[in-house]
Design a protein around this motif. Structure first.
Motif, PDB file in Angstrom:
ATOM      1  N   PHE A 187      42.081  29.226  32.476  1.00  0.00           N
ATOM      2  CA  PHE A 187      42.712  30.441  32.023  1.00  0.00           C
ATOM      3  C   PHE A 187      42.768  31.400  33.180  1.00  0.00           C
ATOM      4  O   PHE A 187      43.801  32.043  33.702  1.00  0.00           O
ATOM      5  CB  PHE A 187      42.130  31.047  30.845  1.00  0.00           C
ATOM      6  N   CYS A 219      46.361  32.525  34.352  1.00  0.00           N
ATOM      7  CA  CYS A 219      46.842  33.494  33.291  1.00  0.00           C
ATOM      8  C   CYS A 219      46.219  34.950  33.761  1.00  0.00           C
ATOM      9  O   CYS A 219      46.851  35.964  33.087  1.00  0.00           O
ATOM     10  CB  CYS A 219      46.697  33.314  32.001  1.00  0.00           C
ATOM     11  N   HIS A 220      45.093  35.110  34.289  1.00  0.00           N
ATOM     12  CA  HIS A 220      44.451  36.201  34.367  1.00  0.00           C
ATOM     13  C   HIS A 220      45.342  37.404  35.215  1.00  0.00           C
ATOM     14  O   HIS A 220      45.737  37.099  36.160  1.00  0.00           O
ATOM     15  CB  HIS A 220      42.840  36.174  34.818  1.00  0.00           C
ATOM     16  N   GLU A 221      45.702  38.754  34.696  1.00  0.00           N
ATOM     17  CA  GLU A 221      46.219  39.667  35.176  1.00  0.00           C
ATOM     18  C   GLU A 221      45.121  40.911  35.355  1.00  0.00           C
ATOM     19  O   GLU A 221      44.676  41.048  34.501  1.00  0.00           O
ATOM     20  CB  GLU A 221      47.512  39.990  34.326  1.00  0.00           C
TER      21      GLU A 221
END
Length: 187
Positions: A75, A79-81
């Motif tokens: 993740f 996906c990390h923002e």
């Protein structure tokens, strides 16, 4: 479509009381766009009920189902923002777990003498306890726990990219690791 850069995944290992949590936390504080993960924050199926028995039977890291940690790493990579540059893990196995080794870019072993690690554990875990509880833990260490520490020294330490002297001051340990990261992984 542009490819998202993958964060550098750093695994930090040491015996209990060896400094892995402290080093992980400090690295995550000073490395830009980083996140810390702590092995003890996860529940794993297949986790041995008796760690000393697990060590006596050969300490096969692959019996641990590390899916929750793998999922978290995936993740964070995808996906990390905002995107991360680093993920620093307090993680005991270096490259020894088959399903995790491909996710780790850099493994560090903090080589802390066992007497220092034990003194840190006593200060950390038993400040408000009775002497009987401390004595009981020391007897368990002598009888069953020390072989687990020795197993780490025989297996995890040689499977790490660098070994850092755990007797050094924290700032020196961190500076050594950051310098090594900088020389190996120019971003």
């Amino acid at each position: 479509m542009t490819t998202r850069p993958k964060p550098l995944v750093i695994a930090v290992a040491a015996v209990s009381g060896g400094g892995k949590t402290t080093v992980t936390k400090r690295l995550a504080e000073i490395l830009d766009r980083s996140k810390a993960l702590y092995f003890d924050d996860y529940e794993f199926s297949g986790e041995p009920d008796d760690l000393c028995e697990w060590v006596a039977q050969g300490a096969d890291c692959n019996v641990w189902n590390l899916s929750p940690l793998r999922s978290e790493l995936q993740f964070l990579s995808l996906c990390h923002e905002p995107p991360l540059d680093f993920v620093v893990m307090d993680y005991p196995f270096a490259y020894l777990h088959e399903e995790m080794k491909s996710l780790i870019d850099f493994a560090i072993f903090i080589d802390t003498p066992l007497d220092i690690a034990m003194a840190r554990r006593i200060v950390r875990d038993y400040t408000a306890d009775t002497m009987n509880r401390v004595a009981s833990d020391m007897l368990h260490y002598l009888d069953r726990g020390r072989p687990a520490y020795m197993q780490m020294l025989r297996t995890v330490k040689p499977n790490s990219d660098i070994v850092v002297d755990g007797e050094l001051p924290l700032t020196t340990i961190i500076d050594t690791i950051v310098e090594e990261i900088g020389s190996r992984y120019k971003k």
